[in-house]
Design an enzyme around this catalytic site. Structure first.
Site, PDB file in Angstrom:
ATOM      1  N   HIS A  13     -13.586  20.906  22.083  1.00  0.00           N
ATOM      2  CA  HIS A  13     -14.329  22.110  22.488  1.00  0.00           C
ATOM      3  C   HIS A  13     -13.458  23.361  22.276  1.00  0.00           C
ATOM      4  O   HIS A  13     -13.935  24.401  21.832  1.00  0.00           O
ATOM      5  CB  HIS A  13     -14.687  22.060  23.983  1.00  0.00           C
ATOM      6  CG  HIS A  13     -15.675  20.992  24.357  1.00  0.00           C
ATOM      7  ND1 HIS A  13     -15.317  19.859  25.040  1.00  0.00           N
ATOM      8  CD2 HIS A  13     -17.016  20.909  24.166  1.00  0.00           C
ATOM      9  CE1 HIS A  13     -16.393  19.122  25.258  1.00  0.00           C
ATOM     10  NE2 HIS A  13     -17.439  19.720  24.735  1.00  0.00           N
ATOM     11  N   ARG A  24     -17.086  11.709  26.974  1.00  0.00           N
ATOM     12  CA  ARG A  24     -17.352  10.355  27.480  1.00  0.00           C
ATOM     13  C   ARG A  24     -16.117   9.451  27.402  1.00  0.00           C
ATOM     14  O   ARG A  24     -16.092   8.412  28.058  1.00  0.00           O
ATOM     15  CB  ARG A  24     -18.516   9.712  26.713  1.00  0.00           C
ATOM     16  CG  ARG A  24     -19.863  10.330  27.037  1.00  0.00           C
ATOM     17  CD  ARG A  24     -20.998   9.565  26.366  1.00  0.00           C
ATOM     18  NE  ARG A  24     -22.304  10.114  26.693  1.00  0.00           N
ATOM     19  CZ  ARG A  24     -22.879  11.133  26.049  1.00  0.00           C
ATOM     20  NH1 ARG A  24     -22.249  11.729  25.056  1.00  0.00           N
ATOM     21  NH2 ARG A  24     -24.086  11.555  26.410  1.00  0.00           N
ATOM     22  N   GLN A  48      -9.912  19.201  23.882  1.00  0.00           N
ATOM     23  CA  GLN A  48      -9.346  20.007  22.805  1.00  0.00           C
ATOM     24  C   GLN A  48     -10.378  20.286  21.699  1.00  0.00           C
ATOM     25  O   GLN A  48     -10.329  21.322  21.055  1.00  0.00           O
ATOM     26  CB  GLN A  48      -8.102  19.302  22.249  1.00  0.00           C
ATOM     27  CG  GLN A  48      -7.207  20.199  21.433  1.00  0.00           C
ATOM     28  CD  GLN A  48      -6.773  21.469  22.157  1.00  0.00           C
ATOM     29  OE1 GLN A  48      -6.327  21.407  23.303  1.00  0.00           O
ATOM     30  NE2 GLN A  48      -6.937  22.608  21.523  1.00  0.00           N
TER      31      GLN A  48
END
Ligand code: PAF
Length: 256
Positions: free
Chosen positions: A11, A161, A9
């Protein structure tokens, strides 16, 4: 908009801003090998191209640039970018060579895509300082737009990550955001930074599965580490820690 894929979200917030502001939105997905100082991190970097493309299409993106490594690096770049003191503190100190890799790939992407605006997330605050230096020193005719960090409901900063965290690590990882929030609150209440910092470092030491790399107060314009909070300066607290094998970073802006 340069990305390394495994989109979340955070990005999509950048994409949304870009779609609203620009006539044409181009997103690149490229896991750039030269910015990884840790080969294991590179090999295990999450990838979900199919899902990413669906997300980008629904978000109204016009073009996705998805190059192969050989396209971006027909030969290994010899050029080295040196970002001065930014190389010696925080991410620069803990990830040698990382910012050179970022600087070179972003320059290449800027030359290929030729954007008017480029969007970067505040989560990588030092990267923002790097990109601003790059644009200024190399006269790229590009306006850099910084988009606030998107968080999970409990406060964990969204990051590709995070997908690599186990359920337990995911819970443990919250110590980073919680510590940043406590520290910001205490600074605003007038506590000395060095006292706050020491107390946070001690709390991290009590957590066996977390290894703190840094927890620092930064002046954001010059991007310098400070030993004292100054409410009249633009400041942020920046942190990096390993949760198990996963390295996470986060920051809180104290006064915008
Ligand atoms: O922030 C990232 O994902 C990367 O560092 C970037 C800007 C896409 C360059 O590879």
């Amino acid at each position: 908009m340069p990305t390394m894929g495994a989109l979340h979200q955070g990005h999509l917030d950048l994409v949304k801003k870009c779609v609203a502001q620009a006539d044409c939105t181009v997103v690149s997905i490229f896991v750039n090998p030269t910015q990884f100082n840790n080969q294991e991190d590179f090999k295990k970097y999450p990838s979900s191209v199919k899902e990413d493309l669906d997300l980008l299409e629904s978000a109204g993106v016009d073009y996705v640039f998805l190059p192969e490594v050989d396209t971006m690096y027909p030969s290994s770049p010899v050029l080295k970018l040196n970002f001065g003191h930014l190389e010696t503190i925080l991410e620069g100190a803990f990830r040698p060579g990382h910012f050179n890799g970022v600087g070179v790939i972003v320059s290449k992407l800027f030359h290929i895509i030729r954007p008017d605006f480029a969007f970067f997330g505040q989560k990588d605050l030092q990267q923002v300082a790097i990109i601003q230096t790059l644009v200024r020193d190399l006269s790229f005719p590009i306006e850099i737009i910084v988009v606030p960090t998107r968080r999970e409901e409990d406060g964990l900063a969204m990051s590709s990550r995070n997908r690599r965290l186990s359920d337990l690590e995911r819970k443990t990882a919250l110590i980073i955001f919680n510590s940043l929030s406590v520290a910001a609150k205490e600074l605003k209440e007038g506590k000395e930074w060095l006292v706050v910092q020491e107390q946070i470092i001690r709390q991290f030491q009590e957590q066996e599965s977390v290894k703190l790399e840094y927890f620092e107060l930064v002046e954001r314009e010059a991007f310098e580490i400070k030993k004292q909070f100054d409410p009249h300066q633009k400041m942020a607290i920046c942190a990096a820690a390993y949760v198990g094998e996963i390295r996470l970073i986060d920051n809180l802006i104290i006064n915008s």
